[in-house]
Design a protein around this motif. Structure first.
Motif, PDB file in Angstrom:
ATOM      1  N   ASP A   1     -66.105   4.475  28.491  1.00  8.37           N
ATOM      2  CA  ASP A   1     -65.534   4.752  29.815  1.00  8.37           C
ATOM      3  C   ASP A   1     -64.143   5.354  29.715  1.00  8.37           C
ATOM      4  OD1 ASP A   1     -67.782   3.767  31.169  1.00  8.37           O
ATOM      5  OD2 ASP A   1     -67.030   1.708  31.079  1.00  8.37           O
ATOM      6  N   LEU A   2     -63.616   5.489  28.510  1.00  9.30           N
ATOM      7  CA  LEU A   2     -62.313   6.142  28.319  1.00  9.30           C
ATOM      8  C   LEU A   2     -62.547   7.641  28.195  1.00  9.30           C
ATOM      9  CD1 LEU A   2     -60.714   3.640  25.772  1.00  9.30           C
ATOM     10  CD2 LEU A   2     -60.294   3.784  28.236  1.00  9.30           C
ATOM     11  N   HIS A   3     -62.827   8.264  29.314  1.00 10.03           N
ATOM     12  CA  HIS A   3     -63.350   9.632  29.312  1.00 10.03           C
ATOM     13  C   HIS A   3     -62.338  10.674  28.856  1.00 10.03           C
ATOM     14  CE1 HIS A   3     -66.998   8.212  31.167  1.00 10.03           C
ATOM     15  NE2 HIS A   3     -66.333   7.691  32.191  1.00 10.03           N
ATOM     16  N   GLN A   4     -61.050  10.338  28.839  1.00  6.78           N
ATOM     17  CA  GLN A   4     -60.032  11.301  28.413  1.00  6.78           C
ATOM     18  C   GLN A   4     -59.642  11.131  26.947  1.00  6.78           C
ATOM     19  OE1 GLN A   4     -59.160  13.753  30.565  1.00  6.78           O
ATOM     20  NE2 GLN A   4     -60.691  12.757  31.877  1.00  6.78           N
ATOM     21  N   LEU A   5     -60.356  10.263  26.246  1.00  5.34           N
ATOM     22  CA  LEU A   5     -60.000   9.944  24.862  1.00  5.34           C
ATOM     23  C   LEU A   5     -60.074  11.183  23.973  1.00  5.34           C
ATOM     24  CD1 LEU A   5     -59.180   7.223  23.587  1.00  5.34           C
ATOM     25  CD2 LEU A   5     -61.528   7.010  22.763  1.00  5.34           C
TER      26      LEU A   5
ATOM     27  N   GLN B   1     -57.626   1.518  33.401  1.00  4.54           N
ATOM     28  CA  GLN B   1     -57.654   1.700  31.959  1.00  4.54           C
ATOM     29  C   GLN B   1     -57.385   0.392  31.233  1.00  4.54           C
ATOM     30  OE1 GLN B   1     -57.699   5.502  30.456  1.00  4.54           O
ATOM     31  NE2 GLN B   1     -59.054   4.960  32.133  1.00  4.54           N
ATOM     32  N   ALA B   2     -56.470  -0.405  31.780  1.00  3.62           N
ATOM     33  CA  ALA B   2     -56.184  -1.713  31.184  1.00  3.62           C
ATOM     34  C   ALA B   2     -57.420  -2.609  31.224  1.00  3.62           C
ATOM     35  CB  ALA B   2     -55.023  -2.384  31.917  1.00  3.62           C
ATOM     36  N   SER B   3     -58.161  -2.546  32.306  1.00  2.00           N
ATOM     37  CA  SER B   3     -59.383  -3.365  32.433  1.00  2.00           C
ATOM     38  C   SER B   3     -60.411  -2.963  31.374  1.00  2.00           C
ATOM     39  CB  SER B   3     -59.988  -3.197  33.835  1.00  2.00           C
ATOM     40  OG  SER B   3     -59.100  -3.670  34.825  1.00  2.00           O
ATOM     41  N   ILE B   4     -60.505  -1.654  31.108  1.00  4.75           N
ATOM     42  CA  ILE B   4     -61.439  -1.187  30.083  1.00  4.75           C
ATOM     43  C   ILE B   4     -61.043  -1.737  28.713  1.00  4.75           C
ATOM     44  CG2 ILE B   4     -62.271   0.847  28.849  1.00  4.75           C
ATOM     45  CD1 ILE B   4     -62.028   2.398  31.486  1.00  4.75           C
TER      46      ILE B   4
ATOM     47  N   GLU C   1     -50.995  -2.413  21.239  1.00  2.26           N
ATOM     48  CA  GLU C   1     -51.294  -1.988  19.876  1.00  2.26           C
ATOM     49  C   GLU C   1     -52.375  -0.910  19.832  1.00  2.26           C
ATOM     50  OE1 GLU C   1     -53.399  -3.746  15.816  1.00  2.26           O
ATOM     51  OE2 GLU C   1     -52.720  -5.138  17.362  1.00  2.26           O
ATOM     52  N   GLY C   2     -52.062   0.192  19.156  1.00  2.69           N
ATOM     53  CA  GLY C   2     -53.043   1.235  18.908  1.00  2.69           C
ATOM     54  C   GLY C   2     -53.382   2.118  20.085  1.00  2.69           C
ATOM     55  N   VAL C   3     -52.666   1.984  21.197  1.00  2.00           N
ATOM     56  CA  VAL C   3     -53.007   2.718  22.414  1.00  2.00           C
ATOM     57  C   VAL C   3     -52.018   3.856  22.635  1.00  2.00           C
ATOM     58  CG1 VAL C   3     -53.280   2.576  24.923  1.00  2.00           C
ATOM     59  CG2 VAL C   3     -54.023   0.673  23.466  1.00  2.00           C
ATOM     60  N   GLU C   4     -52.535   5.017  22.954  1.00  2.53           N
ATOM     61  CA  GLU C   4     -51.711   6.160  23.320  1.00  2.53           C
ATOM     62  C   GLU C   4     -52.169   6.681  24.669  1.00  2.53           C
ATOM     63  OE1 GLU C   4     -50.634  10.755  21.917  1.00  2.53           O
ATOM     64  OE2 GLU C   4     -52.062   9.531  20.769  1.00  2.53           O
ATOM     65  N   CYS C   5     -51.205   6.903  25.570  1.00  4.56           N
ATOM     66  CA  CYS C   5     -51.525   7.382  26.914  1.00  4.56           C
ATOM     67  C   CYS C   5     -50.976   8.781  27.135  1.00  4.56           C
ATOM     68  CB  CYS C   5     -50.935   6.454  27.980  1.00  4.56           C
ATOM     69  SG  CYS C   5     -51.649   4.802  28.017  1.00  4.56           S
ATOM     70  N   ASP C   6     -51.621   9.490  28.033  1.00  6.04           N
ATOM     71  CA  ASP C   6     -51.075  10.754  28.496  1.00  6.04           C
ATOM     72  C   ASP C   6     -49.834  10.448  29.323  1.00  6.04           C
ATOM     73  OD1 ASP C   6     -50.561  12.992  30.329  1.00  6.04           O
ATOM     74  OD2 ASP C   6     -52.417  13.838  29.559  1.00  6.04           O
ATOM     75  N   PRO C   7     -48.671  10.988  28.963  1.00  8.79           N
ATOM     76  CA  PRO C   7     -47.443  10.615  29.659  1.00  8.79           C
ATOM     77  C   PRO C   7     -47.403  11.065  31.117  1.00  8.79           C
ATOM     78  CG  PRO C   7     -47.043  12.446  28.154  1.00  8.79           C
ATOM     79  CD  PRO C   7     -48.430  11.944  27.872  1.00  8.79           C
ATOM     80  N   HIS C   8     -48.277  11.970  31.498  1.00  9.60           N
ATOM     81  CA  HIS C   8     -48.274  12.481  32.868  1.00  9.60           C
ATOM     82  C   HIS C   8     -49.279  11.758  33.760  1.00  9.60           C
ATOM     83  CE1 HIS C   8     -45.615  15.674  31.561  1.00  9.60           C
ATOM     84  NE2 HIS C   8     -46.478  16.007  30.612  1.00  9.60           N
ATOM     85  N   THR C   9     -50.431  11.389  33.201  1.00  5.63           N
ATOM     86  CA  THR C   9     -51.486  10.809  34.031  1.00  5.63           C
ATOM     87  C   THR C   9     -51.683   9.312  33.826  1.00  5.63           C
ATOM     88  OG1 THR C   9     -53.245  11.200  32.405  1.00  5.63           O
ATOM     89  CG2 THR C   9     -52.687  13.020  33.903  1.00  5.63           C
ATOM     90  N   GLY C  10     -51.247   8.779  32.690  1.00  7.73           N
ATOM     91  CA  GLY C  10     -51.485   7.371  32.394  1.00  7.73           C
ATOM     92  C   GLY C  10     -52.851   7.089  31.808  1.00  7.73           C
TER      93      GLY C  10
ATOM     94  N   GLY D   1     -40.286  16.125  33.816  1.00  9.00           N
ATOM     95  CA  GLY D   1     -40.710  16.148  32.422  1.00  9.00           C
ATOM     96  C   GLY D   1     -40.293  14.912  31.669  1.00  9.00           C
ATOM     97  N   GLY D   2     -39.188  14.281  32.100  1.00 12.63           N
ATOM     98  CA  GLY D   2     -38.701  13.105  31.389  1.00 12.63           C
ATOM     99  C   GLY D   2     -39.424  11.837  31.791  1.00 12.63           C
ATOM    100  N   ALA D   3     -40.140  11.871  32.908  1.00 13.22           N
ATOM    101  CA  ALA D   3     -40.838  10.676  33.369  1.00 13.22           C
ATOM    102  C   ALA D   3     -42.095  10.448  32.550  1.00 13.22           C
ATOM    103  CB  ALA D   3     -41.187  10.818  34.844  1.00 13.22           C
ATOM    104  N   SER D   4     -42.465   9.189  32.387  1.00 10.86           N
ATOM    105  CA  SER D   4     -43.665   8.851  31.641  1.00 10.86           C
ATOM    106  C   SER D   4     -44.503   7.895  32.465  1.00 10.86           C
ATOM    107  CB  SER D   4     -43.293   8.210  30.308  1.00 10.86           C
ATOM    108  OG  SER D   4     -44.450   7.916  29.565  1.00 10.86           O
ATOM    109  N   ALA D   5     -45.748   8.291  32.734  1.00 17.00           N
ATOM    110  CA  ALA D   5     -46.621   7.472  33.568  1.00 17.00           C
ATOM    111  C   ALA D   5     -47.015   6.187  32.850  1.00 17.00           C
ATOM    112  CB  ALA D   5     -47.864   8.264  33.953  1.00 17.00           C
TER     113      ALA D   5
END
Length: 388
Positions: free
Chosen positions: A97-101, A27-30, A59-68, A17-21
């Motif tokens: 293409d950011l399908h999880q947004l 995703q960076a390429s997108i 800047e302005g980016v938020e990721c899912d901590p489990h999947t990246g 739970g403490g790990a963050s992907a």
């Protein structure tokens, strides 16, 4: 043995739970492709592709901590001398293409009067979409209405450039929607008498509804006002007519902010509106046929902003009811028929910072105690004297 195994499982879950992907390379390429298709100034998005390799920290980016995967893109533009510090001929296609947004904020960006792309419907996980002040034009694509997970939608302040043919049909799938802001959007309402009832039926969970400057017309009905969770309602500067009825304002109402100024409302302003337990903002000014006949005894009120400018007062009631509006920060009474001497009790409004009494028949002095508050802006009719 069983207890030891349980402790081991809890330890593993705690570590996991403490790990963050980190951000995925795809995703960076997108994101870099999005950046290539934008005109940027004042250092905006300089972190994208810079020294920081983890795009979850850009800047302005938020990721899912489990999947990246990227789940949030908060890129509000800021006005510059020319246009905006984030601009483009359209929304960059790579964004779709950011399908999880889940969160997308492009408010204040300048997209050069392009149309809102129907491909936004591909972002089926969106819960928050903010395209306000982003200089889109044309018809809002019907495909957007398929975003059934939306909780907040803001398409406001495009100065009449956006159009939705059927408002109720457009929002019919938004059962989870809590915030709908569409100021300046143009609508073609086929049923002027039932649109309020139909909208309330389609959006039972609304907390905030803003449809100012939309050229709406018809008679206001109680359905919108009586939505069980509604906290803020702005229907200002439209062409609504008819009367506000007492049944619009049930005592269990959660309304905190109500803006109805600049319409064609008539009749008496119901006293029930001043008894709403949570109301902090009331703006019904400049409805020329509206009349105010306040009771001599108002309950103690939480009102912080009150605009009754441009409407007619029946009787000299200012000195009677003002004493119970102890939380007022702004009071607008300009262009009214108020007359007589200005009550000294106004000076007891400890939080008052704005007082507009211009174009009235009030006479007398602005109390020294009021003028001594450096933060108070007082606008008054030239017949009033200032006692310094």
């Amino acid at each position: 043995m069983g207890c030891l195994l349980l402790l081991l499982l809890l330890f593993v879950r705690t570590i996991d739970g403490g790990a963050s992907a980190s951000c995925l390379s795809s995703q960076a390429s997108i994101l870099l492709s999005i950046k290539e298709n934008l005109h940027l100034s004042y250092g905006r998005l300089s972190s994208w592709g810079g020294n920081e390799s983890d795009c979850c920290l850009w800047e302005g980016v938020e990721c899912d901590p489990h999947t990246g995967h990227i789940i949030g893109l908060e890129l509000p533009g800021k006005a510059t001398i020319d246009n905006s510090d984030i601009a483009g001929s359209r929304i960059p296609p790579a964004l779709f293409d950011l399908h999880q947004l889940q969160h997308l904020d492009l408010s204040g960006c300048d997209f050069n009067m392009s149309t809102i792309p129907s491909q936004l419907a591909q972002l089926s996980h969106l819960t928050h979409l903010n395209l306000s002040w982003a200089w889109f034009s044309g018809k809002v694509p019907d495909e957007i209405s398929s975003l059934s997970n939306l909780v907040a939608l803001d398409l406001s302040y495009t100065t009449g450039l956006l159009e939705i043919q059927d408002l109720v049909g457009f929002v019919k799938n938004f059962k989870q929607l809590k915030y709908l802001h569409m100021d300046y959007v143009r609508f073609n309402l086929s049923n002027l008498q039932e649109w309020g009832a139909n909208l309330a039926l389609a959006l039972p969970n609304l907390r905030s509804l803003s449809l100012a400057f939309c050229d709406l017309e018809g008679i206001l009905t109680p359905h919108i006002f009586k939505l069980p969770h509604l906290q803020a309602l702005d229907l200002s500067n439209n062409n609504f007519h008819g009367e506000l009825m007492p049944l619009f304002f049930p005592p269990e109402s959660k309304l905190q902010s109500l803006h109805l100024q600049g319409n064609d409302l008539s009749g008496h302003l119901p006293n029930e509106i001043f008894r709403l337990p949570l109301l902090k903002v009331l703006d019904v000014g400049y409805n020329e046929l509206l009349r105010v006949s306040l009771p001599t005894k108002l309950p103690m009120s939480r009102l912080e902003i009150l605009n009754l400018g441009g409407i007619e007062f029946l009787g000299d009631l200012l000195r009677v009811w003002i004493v119970n509006l102890t939380s007022l920060v702004e009071l607008e009474l300009s262009n009214t028929n108020l007359s007589g001497s200005l009550p000294f009790s106004i000076a007891n409004l400890a939080d008052l910072t704005h007082l507009d009494l211009s174009q009235t028949r009030l006479s007398g002095c602005i109390d020294t105690l009021l003028l001594q508050k450096a933060s108070v802006i007082v606008t008054f009719w030239k017949k009033l004297d200032s006692r310094h």
